[in-house]
Scaffold this motif. Structure first.
Motif, mmCIF file in Angstrom:
data_model
loop_
_atom_site.group_PDB
_atom_site.id
_atom_site.type_symbol
_atom_site.label_atom_id
_atom_site.label_comp_id
_atom_site.label_asym_id
_atom_site.label_seq_id
_atom_site.Cartn_x
_atom_site.Cartn_y
_atom_site.Cartn_z
ATOM 1 N N MET A 7 0.702 -1.299 -0.004
ATOM 2 C CA MET A 7 -0.031 -0.008 -0.143
ATOM 3 C C MET A 7 0.896 1.108 -0.014
ATOM 4 S SD MET A 7 -3.255 -0.801 -0.316
ATOM 5 C CE MET A 7 -3.868 0.540 -0.076
ATOM 6 N N LEU A 8 2.054 1.425 0.727
ATOM 7 C CA LEU A 8 2.904 2.407 0.605
ATOM 8 C C LEU A 8 3.309 2.694 -0.860
ATOM 9 C CD1 LEU A 8 4.979 2.049 3.946
ATOM 10 C CD2 LEU A 8 3.380 3.677 3.657
ATOM 11 N N GLN A 9 3.601 1.976 -1.535
ATOM 12 C CA GLN A 9 3.775 1.892 -3.222
ATOM 13 C C GLN A 9 2.821 2.315 -3.975
ATOM 14 O OE1 GLN A 9 5.347 -2.165 -3.682
ATOM 15 N NE2 GLN A 9 7.324 -1.509 -2.792
ATOM 16 N N GLU A 10 1.284 2.769 -3.415
ATOM 17 C CA GLU A 10 0.317 2.787 -4.387
ATOM 18 C C GLU A 10 0.385 4.602 -4.108
ATOM 19 O OE1 GLU A 10 -1.767 1.357 -6.217
ATOM 20 O OE2 GLU A 10 -0.816 -0.384 -5.630
ATOM 21 N N PRO A 11 0.293 5.236 -5.426
ATOM 22 C CA PRO A 11 0.404 6.629 -5.363
ATOM 23 C C PRO A 11 -0.466 7.487 -4.701
ATOM 24 C CG PRO A 11 0.812 5.732 -7.548
ATOM 25 C CD PRO A 11 0.437 4.708 -6.712
ATOM 26 N N GLU A 12 -1.790 7.021 -4.520
ATOM 27 C CA GLU A 12 -2.630 7.598 -3.684
ATOM 28 C C GLU A 12 -2.241 7.436 -1.940
ATOM 29 O OE1 GLU A 12 -3.629 5.221 -5.896
ATOM 30 O OE2 GLU A 12 -4.351 6.621 -7.482
ATOM 31 N N VAL A 13 -1.963 6.291 -1.679
ATOM 32 C CA VAL A 13 -1.521 6.127 -0.267
ATOM 33 C C VAL A 13 -0.536 6.852 0.042
ATOM 34 C CG1 VAL A 13 -0.996 4.446 1.295
ATOM 35 C CG2 VAL A 13 -2.767 3.778 -0.425
ATOM 36 N N ARG A 14 0.453 6.893 -0.801
ATOM 37 C CA ARG A 14 2.036 7.373 -0.619
ATOM 38 C C ARG A 14 1.576 8.991 -0.524
ATOM 39 N NH1 ARG A 14 6.055 9.929 -3.188
ATOM 40 N NH2 ARG A 14 8.271 9.333 -2.131
ATOM 41 N N ALA A 15 0.981 9.467 -1.343
ATOM 42 C CA ALA A 15 0.778 10.949 -1.460
ATOM 43 C C ALA A 15 -0.084 11.388 0.008
ATOM 44 C CB ALA A 15 -0.270 11.396 -2.631
ATOM 45 N N TRP A 16 -1.132 10.391 0.463
ATOM 46 C CA TRP A 16 -1.778 10.803 1.666
ATOM 47 C C TRP A 16 -0.926 10.678 3.029
ATOM 48 C CZ3 TRP A 16 -2.834 7.630 6.033
ATOM 49 C CH2 TRP A 16 -3.784 7.807 6.870
ATOM 50 N N ALA A 17 -0.088 9.689 2.922
ATOM 51 C CA ALA A 17 1.020 9.476 3.998
ATOM 52 C C ALA A 17 1.909 10.844 4.274
ATOM 53 C CB ALA A 17 1.693 8.132 3.821
ATOM 54 N N LEU A 18 2.464 11.178 2.815
ATOM 55 C CA LEU A 18 3.257 11.951 2.732
ATOM 56 C C LEU A 18 2.449 13.615 3.311
ATOM 57 C CD1 LEU A 18 5.110 11.586 -0.454
ATOM 58 C CD2 LEU A 18 6.214 11.796 1.685
ATOM 59 N N GLU A 19 1.346 13.709 3.078
ATOM 60 C CA GLU A 19 0.569 14.682 3.310
ATOM 61 C C GLU A 19 0.457 14.994 4.893
ATOM 62 O OE1 GLU A 19 -1.003 18.669 3.312
ATOM 63 O OE2 GLU A 19 -0.076 17.429 1.586
ATOM 64 N N ARG A 20 -0.032 13.837 5.599
ATOM 65 C CA ARG A 20 0.173 13.653 7.148
ATOM 66 C C ARG A 20 1.312 14.039 7.778
ATOM 67 N NH1 ARG A 20 -3.570 13.663 4.499
ATOM 68 N NH2 ARG A 20 -5.846 12.875 5.141
ATOM 69 N N GLU A 47 5.638 2.159 11.644
ATOM 70 C CA GLU A 47 5.094 1.385 10.572
ATOM 71 C C GLU A 47 5.700 1.783 9.253
ATOM 72 O OE1 GLU A 47 3.473 -1.661 10.212
ATOM 73 O OE2 GLU A 47 3.940 -1.998 12.484
ATOM 74 N N ILE A 48 5.665 2.978 9.133
ATOM 75 C CA ILE A 48 5.970 3.909 7.864
ATOM 76 C C ILE A 48 7.687 3.305 7.792
ATOM 77 C CG2 ILE A 48 6.397 6.040 6.827
ATOM 78 C CD1 ILE A 48 3.680 5.409 6.738
ATOM 79 N N VAL A 49 8.316 3.564 8.892
ATOM 80 C CA VAL A 49 9.710 3.411 8.770
ATOM 81 C C VAL A 49 9.978 1.862 8.422
ATOM 82 C CG1 VAL A 49 11.929 3.410 10.102
ATOM 83 C CG2 VAL A 49 10.450 5.119 10.362
ATOM 84 N N SER A 50 9.407 0.938 9.049
ATOM 85 C CA SER A 50 9.753 -0.453 8.795
ATOM 86 C C SER A 50 9.082 -0.864 7.367
ATOM 87 C CB SER A 50 9.142 -1.279 10.021
ATOM 88 O OG SER A 50 7.845 -1.923 9.607
ATOM 89 N N GLY A 51 8.001 -0.079 6.915
ATOM 90 C CA GLY A 51 7.487 -0.551 5.653
ATOM 91 C C GLY A 51 8.272 -0.085 4.662
ATOM 92 N N THR A 52 9.170 1.179 4.911
ATOM 93 C CA THR A 52 9.910 1.620 3.906
ATOM 94 C C THR A 52 11.123 0.789 3.705
ATOM 95 O OG1 THR A 52 9.107 3.824 4.365
ATOM 96 C CG2 THR A 52 11.225 3.554 3.367
ATOM 97 N N ASN A 55 10.074 -2.423 2.126
ATOM 98 C CA ASN A 55 9.941 -2.552 0.386
ATOM 99 C C ASN A 55 11.322 -2.616 -0.406
ATOM 100 O OD1 ASN A 55 7.236 -2.718 0.983
ATOM 101 N ND2 ASN A 55 6.877 -0.418 0.638
ATOM 102 N N ALA A 56 12.376 -1.843 0.619
ATOM 103 C CA ALA A 56 13.724 -1.949 -0.227
ATOM 104 C C ALA A 56 14.514 -3.142 -0.059
ATOM 105 C CB ALA A 56 14.139 -0.699 0.276
ATOM 106 N N GLU A 57 13.858 -3.913 0.875
ATOM 107 C CA GLU A 57 14.589 -5.441 1.401
ATOM 108 C C GLU A 57 16.003 -5.000 1.748
ATOM 109 O OE1 GLU A 57 14.617 -7.790 -2.276
ATOM 110 O OE2 GLU A 57 12.300 -7.452 -2.529
ATOM 111 N N THR A 58 16.021 -4.187 2.685
ATOM 112 C CA THR A 58 17.405 -3.743 3.507
ATOM 113 C C THR A 58 17.692 -4.816 4.402
ATOM 114 O OG1 THR A 58 16.391 -2.632 5.052
ATOM 115 C CG2 THR A 58 17.005 -1.268 3.217
ATOM 116 N N GLU A 59 18.871 -4.885 4.764
ATOM 117 C CA GLU A 59 19.451 -5.792 5.888
ATOM 118 C C GLU A 59 18.784 -5.426 7.266
ATOM 119 O OE1 GLU A 59 23.376 -6.354 5.941
ATOM 120 O OE2 GLU A 59 23.440 -7.157 3.969
ATOM 121 N N ILE A 60 18.654 -3.814 7.544
ATOM 122 C CA ILE A 60 18.252 -3.827 8.894
ATOM 123 C C ILE A 60 16.699 -4.161 9.134
ATOM 124 C CG2 ILE A 60 16.919 -1.450 8.030
ATOM 125 C CD1 ILE A 60 18.448 -0.144 10.460
ATOM 126 N N VAL A 61 15.746 -4.260 8.255
ATOM 127 C CA VAL A 61 14.562 -4.769 8.384
ATOM 128 C C VAL A 61 14.568 -6.426 8.986
ATOM 129 C CG1 VAL A 61 13.648 -5.728 6.366
ATOM 130 C CG2 VAL A 61 12.148 -4.474 7.682
#
Length: 137
Positions: A7-20, A47-52, A55-61
């Motif tokens: 959902m964080l990759q969907e443009p509408e959801v991402r735009a909504w989250a960025l606005e908040r 959740e935003i941090v961990s989701g990001t 989604n990038a498949e980092t080792e930190i997650v």
């Protein structure tokens, strides 16, 4: 879905989250306990941090932060070396990469509130993680 926060990759959801996130940064609560009166709970920001990271498949997650982070938190090492160790575990494993807009905004709010970016035990403080992400961005 399959370890991703699609959902964080969907443009509408991402735009909504960025606005908040933008609103929270521009108009932080003036209350002593601002995180209580905020429209963005700490858990949502985590959740935003961990989701990001996910989604990038980092080792930190994947919880592989401890070995590199313990090197990074060693007081005898210089700041640049600490940042290099942290950035090593933030390198995305896929072509999507890190969503710096979401990530920096969420980490900035958590750092302002003096909250950890991950619930429980973490070896990397929020401010240090924010610094590393900003250097990468």
């Amino acid at each position: 879905v399959h370890g991703k926060y699609v959902m964080l990759q969907e443009p509408e959801v991402r735009a909504w989250a960025l606005e908040r996130l933008k609103t929270e940064i521009e108009f932080p609560s003036k209350h002593k306990y601002h995180h209580i009166h905020s429209h963005l709970p700490d858990e949502w920001l985590r959740e935003i941090v961990s989701g990001t990271f996910c989604n990038a498949e980092t080792e930190i997650v994947m919880g592989l932060e401890s070995s590199n982070a313990s090197k990074a938190s060693d007081q005898s090492q210089c700041y640049r070396e600490a940042m290099r160790c942290i950035k090593d575990i933030l390198i995305p494993k896929n072509r999507c990469g890190l969503d710096f807009d979401l990530l920096i905004a969420a980490l900035l709010i958590l750092a302002y509130r003096h909250k950890e970016w991950r619930e429980g035990i973490t070896t990397i403080p929020t401010q240090i993680l924010l610094n590393a992400v900003c250097e990468m961005g």
